[in-house]
Scaffold this active site. Structure first.
Site, PDB file in Angstrom:
ATOM      1  N   SER A 190       0.970  22.216  -1.243  1.00 15.57           N
ATOM      2  CA  SER A 190      -0.411  21.747  -1.142  1.00 15.57           C
ATOM      3  C   SER A 190      -1.210  22.443  -0.051  1.00 15.57           C
ATOM      4  O   SER A 190      -2.429  22.527  -0.136  1.00 15.57           O
ATOM      5  CB  SER A 190      -0.429  20.240  -0.911  1.00 15.57           C
ATOM      6  OG  SER A 190       0.310  19.916   0.246  1.00 15.57           O
ATOM      7  N   HIS A 218       0.514  18.316  -6.955  1.00 15.28           N
ATOM      8  CA  HIS A 218      -0.602  19.265  -7.014  1.00 15.28           C
ATOM      9  C   HIS A 218      -0.479  20.192  -8.228  1.00 15.28           C
ATOM     10  O   HIS A 218      -0.934  21.337  -8.185  1.00 15.28           O
ATOM     11  CB  HIS A 218      -0.681  20.095  -5.733  1.00 15.28           C
ATOM     12  CG  HIS A 218      -1.261  19.327  -4.582  1.00 15.28           C
ATOM     13  ND1 HIS A 218      -2.603  19.209  -4.364  1.00 15.28           N
ATOM     14  CD2 HIS A 218      -0.649  18.616  -3.609  1.00 15.28           C
ATOM     15  CE1 HIS A 218      -2.817  18.464  -3.284  1.00 15.28           C
ATOM     16  NE2 HIS A 218      -1.647  18.092  -2.803  1.00 15.28           N
ATOM     17  N   LYS A 249      -4.329  12.309  -7.991  1.00  8.92           N
ATOM     18  CA  LYS A 249      -5.003  13.602  -7.809  1.00  8.92           C
ATOM     19  C   LYS A 249      -5.691  14.005  -9.121  1.00  8.92           C
ATOM     20  O   LYS A 249      -6.710  13.441  -9.460  1.00  8.92           O
ATOM     21  CB  LYS A 249      -3.998  14.630  -7.290  1.00  8.92           C
ATOM     22  CG  LYS A 249      -3.574  14.259  -5.856  1.00  8.92           C
ATOM     23  CD  LYS A 249      -2.713  15.274  -5.161  1.00  8.92           C
ATOM     24  CE  LYS A 249      -2.581  14.916  -3.695  1.00  8.92           C
ATOM     25  NZ  LYS A 249      -1.250  14.519  -3.281  1.00  8.92           N
TER      26      LYS A 249
END
Ligand SMILES: *Cc1c(COP(=O)(O)O)cnc(C)c1O
Length: 415
Positions: A190, A218, A249
């Site tokens: 990340s 991610h 996310k």
């Protein structure tokens, strides 16, 4: 007195020390939904400013998608607000199980178990599947939540140098006497935006009889040709033993996470993972929202394709302007500034120009590696990126860092 003046002064000193070192994190209040354009109150008490958000994990632009919001509303009406229970007592609805099936199918695994967050998934998974007779071998740059999960597990701990396959092989060979070996990595890292070499890792794990755990927080939803994740990018779908990921996310951005992988490992989590046993279920409204997110992703790759285009355009623009970037091909594009105060100053100048990107510095990244981590979104249109590029160039000119090397920046600003 339980909280004496002396104790208070001690904590005030610690906080002042962070402030003096330019390391104090300050929250900025967003008054709008999460999106490419947001309205921000910063500093606290000031009037609202409309800015372009360049640092959200809203990779697919789904955080405020009308269909997701509509599905969440419907979920609220049909299944209520909260479960008031952990999963195994009376906190499992049919939609929780449905979401587990859909995630399993999307990730190409055998089974899935939901957790309140990916932090919780990582906190619970290791101790649930390993014992003191086993060893965990992790990449040295894995996410903080994996580090915490590893700390909570009684298995032996070891690491390998970041993405160094020769070093990993050495460690795997060294630990052949253990009952089980578990290799641990992020799929997309990340802070730097680089990806783990999962094809090589799968091969090594096979050669040395080890399991592989990948945190895809991610990556899920946009890495790989159809957005399944880093395992798709490297052609190893179905070969990752454990995937952990978040719904906080790209996948709608609310909350929730999961462990997905080999059936027995998921079953072990259902029996033993402490955040699953002792923390509340994901709220039904969020489950319904995430179900809609997967429906959108399964229908079309339009969003991840747009994200890919945006990321390439942005990276090229920054490169041509003369910034020092971290190499990579993900929607995480770190602009390296090396010095914490420089990162904060740069962030402030951008904000004045209507662009929101916060500075990252120690302890979030190593000392001397301060940066602005820019992140692209399918919610960005070209005009957002052009305007943001203009602001970056203006701030870069003001601080005179365009075209300057790492060494030149460090010589002038320090680490
Ligand atoms: C964000 C993140 C997490 C935590 O996810 P939450 O669901 O917000 O707890 C875990 N691992 C990685 C790699 C992350 O980036």
């Amino acid at each position: 007195m339980s909280y004496s003046e002396k104790t208070r002064a001690m904590y005030q000193g610690v906080l002042q020390g962070l402030m003096d070192a330019g390391l104090l994190k300050q929250e900025r209040y967003i008054h709008s939904p999460q999106a490419a354009d947001i309205e921000v109150e910063f500093p606290s008490g000031s009037s609202l400013k409309k800015v372009i958000n360049m640092c959200a994990n809203n990779y697919l632009g789904l955080s405020s998608h009308p269909e997701v919001i509509k599905a969440a509303h419907a979920g609220l009406d049909s299944r209520g607000y909260g479960m008031s229970s952990v999963r195994f007592i009376c906190g499992t609805q049919d939609i929780h199980r449905e979401l587990e099936h859909i995630v399993t199918k999307f990730l190409g695994t055998e089974d899935t178990i939901l957790f309140p967050s990916c932090m919780d998934a990582n906190a619970g998974v290791f101790e649930a599947i390993l014992t003191k007779d086993d060893v965990m071998i992790s990449d040295r740059l894995v996410h903080a939540s994996l580090i915490d999960g590893i700390r909570l597990c009684s298995a032996m701990q070891d690491t390998f140098k970041h993405s160094d396959m020769a070093h990993l092989e050495q460690k795997l060979a060294m630990h052949q006497d253990r009952r089980l070996r578990l290799v641990i990595t992020d799929g997309v890292f990340s802070m730097d935006g680089d990806t783990a070499k999962l094809d090589e890792m799968v091969a090594l794990c096979r050669k040395y009889d080890a399991m592989l755990l990948v945190d895809e927080s991610h990556a899920s939803g946009f890495i790989g040709k159809t957005g399944r994740g880093t395992h798709e990018k490297y052609g190893v779908v179905g070969e990752i033993d454990v995937i952990t990921t978040t719904f906080g996310k790209a996948l709608g951005g609310a909350t929730g996470g999961c462990v997905s992988g080999r059936k027995e490992l998921v079953d072990m989590c259902r029996q033993k993972a402490r955040p699953y046993l002792f923390s509340n279920s994901i709220a039904p409204v969020i489950v319904e929202g995430v179900l809609k997110v997967f429906e959108i992703l399964n229908a079309s790759t339009e969003r991840r394709d747009k994200l890919e285009w945006n990321a390439a355009y942005w990276r090229k623009g920054l490169q041509e302007a003369g910034f020092v970037l971290k190499e990579g091909d993900t929607p995480i594009v770190p602009v390296m500034l090396f010095n914490a105060k420089l990162a904060q100053d740069f962030s402030r100048l951008l904000y004045e120009e209507g662009v929101y990107a916060v500075g990252f510095f120690f302890p979030v990244v190593p000392q001397g590696q301060a940066r602005l981590r820019t992140q692209l979104s399918a919610g960005h249109d070209k005009h957002h990126l052009d305007k943001a590029l203009g602001a970056f160039v203006k701030a870069g000119q003001k601080l005179d860092i365009l075209g300057k090397s790492r060494q030149e920046i460090i010589d002038r600003f320090g680490m």
